[in-house]
Design a protein around this motif. Structure first.
Motif, PDB file in Angstrom:
ATOM      1  N   GLY A  16       5.403  66.599 -48.361  1.00  0.00           N
ATOM      2  CA  GLY A  16       6.552  65.852 -48.874  1.00  0.00           C
ATOM      3  C   GLY A  16       7.883  66.356 -48.343  1.00  0.00           C
ATOM      4  O   GLY A  16       8.929  65.812 -48.680  1.00  0.00           O
ATOM      5  N   ALA A  17       7.849  67.405 -47.513  1.00  0.00           N
ATOM      6  CA  ALA A  17       9.085  67.929 -46.933  1.00  0.00           C
ATOM      7  C   ALA A  17       9.641  66.935 -45.916  1.00  0.00           C
ATOM      8  O   ALA A  17       8.895  66.211 -45.259  1.00  0.00           O
ATOM      9  N   VAL A  18      10.962  66.927 -45.796  1.00  0.00           N
ATOM     10  CA  VAL A  18      11.673  65.992 -44.930  1.00  0.00           C
ATOM     11  C   VAL A  18      12.247  66.752 -43.735  1.00  0.00           C
ATOM     12  O   VAL A  18      12.819  67.833 -43.891  1.00  0.00           O
ATOM     13  N   LEU A  19      12.119  66.172 -42.551  1.00  0.00           N
ATOM     14  CA  LEU A  19      12.655  66.798 -41.349  1.00  0.00           C
ATOM     15  C   LEU A  19      14.169  66.574 -41.278  1.00  0.00           C
ATOM     16  O   LEU A  19      14.631  65.428 -41.287  1.00  0.00           O
ATOM     17  N   LEU A  20      14.925  67.667 -41.233  1.00  0.00           N
ATOM     18  CA  LEU A  20      16.380  67.602 -41.154  1.00  0.00           C
ATOM     19  C   LEU A  20      16.881  68.357 -39.930  1.00  0.00           C
ATOM     20  O   LEU A  20      16.308  69.373 -39.533  1.00  0.00           O
ATOM     21  N   GLN A  21      17.964  67.852 -39.378  1.00  0.00           N
ATOM     22  CA  GLN A  21      18.608  68.469 -38.220  1.00  0.00           C
ATOM     23  C   GLN A  21      19.931  69.091 -38.653  1.00  0.00           C
ATOM     24  O   GLN A  21      20.750  68.432 -39.299  1.00  0.00           O
ATOM     25  N   GLN A  90      11.403  55.106 -42.143  1.00  0.00           N
ATOM     26  CA  GLN A  90      10.626  56.185 -42.741  1.00  0.00           C
ATOM     27  C   GLN A  90       9.247  56.218 -42.106  1.00  0.00           C
ATOM     28  O   GLN A  90       8.657  55.181 -41.796  1.00  0.00           O
ATOM     29  N   GLY A  91       8.758  57.437 -41.913  1.00  0.00           N
ATOM     30  CA  GLY A  91       7.429  57.627 -41.358  1.00  0.00           C
ATOM     31  C   GLY A  91       6.823  58.906 -41.883  1.00  0.00           C
ATOM     32  O   GLY A  91       7.516  59.771 -42.430  1.00  0.00           O
ATOM     33  N   ALA A  92       5.526  59.002 -41.721  1.00  0.00           N
ATOM     34  CA  ALA A  92       4.801  60.199 -42.143  1.00  0.00           C
ATOM     35  C   ALA A  92       4.278  60.914 -40.908  1.00  0.00           C
ATOM     36  O   ALA A  92       4.052  60.295 -39.865  1.00  0.00           O
ATOM     37  N   THR A  93       4.101  62.209 -41.036  1.00  0.00           N
ATOM     38  CA  THR A  93       3.572  62.991 -39.927  1.00  0.00           C
ATOM     39  C   THR A  93       2.637  64.067 -40.449  1.00  0.00           C
ATOM     40  O   THR A  93       2.767  64.507 -41.592  1.00  0.00           O
ATOM     41  N   THR A  94       1.709  64.460 -39.599  1.00  0.00           N
ATOM     42  CA  THR A  94       0.862  65.619 -39.904  1.00  0.00           C
ATOM     43  C   THR A  94       1.388  66.854 -39.182  1.00  0.00           C
ATOM     44  O   THR A  94       0.793  67.923 -39.274  1.00  0.00           O
ATOM     45  N   ALA A  95       2.508  66.706 -38.475  1.00  0.00           N
ATOM     46  CA  ALA A  95       3.103  67.824 -37.745  1.00  0.00           C
ATOM     47  C   ALA A  95       3.527  68.924 -38.711  1.00  0.00           C
ATOM     48  O   ALA A  95       3.862  68.668 -39.864  1.00  0.00           O
ATOM     49  N   ARG A  96       3.522  70.129 -38.178  1.00  0.00           N
ATOM     50  CA  ARG A  96       3.990  71.301 -38.929  1.00  0.00           C
ATOM     51  C   ARG A  96       5.264  71.804 -38.251  1.00  0.00           C
ATOM     52  O   ARG A  96       5.595  71.395 -37.152  1.00  0.00           O
ATOM     53  N   GLN A  97       5.932  72.722 -38.903  1.00  0.00           N
ATOM     54  CA  GLN A  97       7.189  73.251 -38.360  1.00  0.00           C
ATOM     55  C   GLN A  97       6.999  73.780 -36.938  1.00  0.00           C
ATOM     56  O   GLN A  97       7.830  73.546 -36.074  1.00  0.00           O
ATOM     57  N   GLU A  98       5.897  74.443 -36.683  1.00  0.00           N
ATOM     58  CA  GLU A  98       5.679  75.021 -35.347  1.00  0.00           C
ATOM     59  C   GLU A  98       5.467  73.959 -34.260  1.00  0.00           C
ATOM     60  O   GLU A  98       5.517  74.267 -33.072  1.00  0.00           O
ATOM     61  N   ASP A  99       5.252  72.722 -34.662  1.00  0.00           N
ATOM     62  CA  ASP A  99       5.095  71.622 -33.698  1.00  0.00           C
ATOM     63  C   ASP A  99       6.439  71.039 -33.252  1.00  0.00           C
ATOM     64  O   ASP A  99       6.497  70.311 -32.257  1.00  0.00           O
ATOM     65  N   VAL A 100       7.498  71.342 -33.979  1.00  0.00           N
ATOM     66  CA  VAL A 100       8.817  70.775 -33.693  1.00  0.00           C
ATOM     67  C   VAL A 100       9.432  71.477 -32.486  1.00  0.00           C
ATOM     68  O   VAL A 100       9.463  72.707 -32.417  1.00  0.00           O
ATOM     69  N   ALA A 107      19.337  73.413 -35.356  1.00  0.00           N
ATOM     70  CA  ALA A 107      18.007  73.639 -35.940  1.00  0.00           C
ATOM     71  C   ALA A 107      17.415  72.303 -36.338  1.00  0.00           C
ATOM     72  O   ALA A 107      18.136  71.325 -36.556  1.00  0.00           O
ATOM     73  N   MET A 108      16.089  72.262 -36.429  1.00  0.00           N
ATOM     74  CA  MET A 108      15.358  71.075 -36.877  1.00  0.00           C
ATOM     75  C   MET A 108      14.226  71.616 -37.750  1.00  0.00           C
ATOM     76  O   MET A 108      13.298  72.245 -37.238  1.00  0.00           O
ATOM     77  N   VAL A 109      14.342  71.407 -39.065  1.00  0.00           N
ATOM     78  CA  VAL A 109      13.389  72.030 -39.976  1.00  0.00           C
ATOM     79  C   VAL A 109      12.896  71.050 -41.040  1.00  0.00           C
ATOM     80  O   VAL A 109      13.627  70.153 -41.465  1.00  0.00           O
ATOM     81  N   PHE A 110      11.644  71.262 -41.457  1.00  0.00           N
ATOM     82  CA  PHE A 110      11.112  70.525 -42.601  1.00  0.00           C
ATOM     83  C   PHE A 110      11.631  71.217 -43.858  1.00  0.00           C
ATOM     84  O   PHE A 110      11.408  72.400 -44.063  1.00  0.00           O
ATOM     85  N   VAL A 111      12.331  70.457 -44.686  1.00  0.00           N
ATOM     86  CA  VAL A 111      12.940  70.983 -45.899  1.00  0.00           C
ATOM     87  C   VAL A 111      12.218  70.376 -47.099  1.00  0.00           C
ATOM     88  O   VAL A 111      12.078  69.141 -47.167  1.00  0.00           O
ATOM     89  N   PRO A 112      11.762  71.212 -48.045  1.00  0.00           N
ATOM     90  CA  PRO A 112      11.124  70.655 -49.237  1.00  0.00           C
ATOM     91  C   PRO A 112      12.037  69.622 -49.905  1.00  0.00           C
ATOM     92  O   PRO A 112      13.262  69.813 -49.979  1.00  0.00           O
ATOM     93  N   ARG A 113      11.434  68.551 -50.361  1.00  0.00           N
ATOM     94  CA  ARG A 113      12.198  67.426 -50.912  1.00  0.00           C
ATOM     95  C   ARG A 113      13.150  67.855 -52.023  1.00  0.00           C
ATOM     96  O   ARG A 113      14.261  67.340 -52.127  1.00  0.00           O
ATOM     97  N   ASP A 114      12.739  68.816 -52.854  1.00  0.00           N
ATOM     98  CA  ASP A 114      13.599  69.234 -53.963  1.00  0.00           C
ATOM     99  C   ASP A 114      14.753  70.131 -53.512  1.00  0.00           C
ATOM    100  O   ASP A 114      15.577  70.534 -54.324  1.00  0.00           O
ATOM    101  N   GLN A 115      14.840  70.416 -52.209  1.00  0.00           N
ATOM    102  CA  GLN A 115      15.918  71.265 -51.692  1.00  0.00           C
ATOM    103  C   GLN A 115      16.855  70.534 -50.732  1.00  0.00           C
ATOM    104  O   GLN A 115      17.844  71.102 -50.287  1.00  0.00           O
ATOM    105  N   VAL A 116      16.571  69.279 -50.413  1.00  0.00           N
ATOM    106  CA  VAL A 116      17.387  68.592 -49.401  1.00  0.00           C
ATOM    107  C   VAL A 116      18.838  68.427 -49.842  1.00  0.00           C
ATOM    108  O   VAL A 116      19.748  68.523 -49.019  1.00  0.00           O
TER     109      VAL A 116
END
Length: 132
Positions: A16-21, A90-100, A107-116
């Motif tokens: 459920g984390a969102v990719l943010l730049q 909106q889209g879904a991914t199975t990518a992990r942080q190390e795939d970015v 920076a480009m990081v997956f941020v937990p939804r409750d922290q965005v």
């Protein structure tokens, strides 16, 4: 005053984390703020095509399906000199942080939804994140 369209990608991982730049400090729009991957829609492409292209350029990631969740004017900011239509996909991914692969920004990081909303968000990102 310039008039243009931008496409943003709200990419969510399995947790459920969102990719943010984290945007560069020396750019004209939203310097140093956190945003969604995305950018200008080129004259020869649709907003969806731009979303796929920008996602790949900025992150090295692809998304099989991107669904339009909102289109409309960029939220008002005093002294912002452009007229911008924002298209949020909106889209879904199975990518992990190390795939970015960082292709743009600090920076480009997956941020937990409750922290965005704990981050200094660009106005368009704040609007888009309220959609999920």
């Amino acid at each position: 005053m310039a008039t243009y369209d931008v496409a943003l990608v709200l990419l969510v991982d399995p947790s459920g984390a969102v990719l943010l730049q984290h945007r560069d400090e020396d750019i004209e729009v939203s310097p140093g703020q956190w945003s969604l991957p995305g950018g200008h829609v080129e004259p020869d492409e649709s907003p969806e095509e731009a979303a796929h292209r920008e996602l790949l350029e900025e992150t090295g990631l692809t998304a099989d399906e991107l669904h339009l969740v909102w289109s409309g004017p960029r939220p008002y900011e005093p002294d912002f000199p452009h007229t911008v239509t924002v298209h949020v996909f909106q889209g879904a991914t199975t990518a992990r942080q190390e795939d970015v692969i960082l292709g743009e920004g600090q920076a480009m990081v997956f941020v937990p939804r409750d922290q965005v909303f704990d981050r200094a968000l660009a106005v368009s990102a704040a609007l888009a994140l309220r959609l999920i």
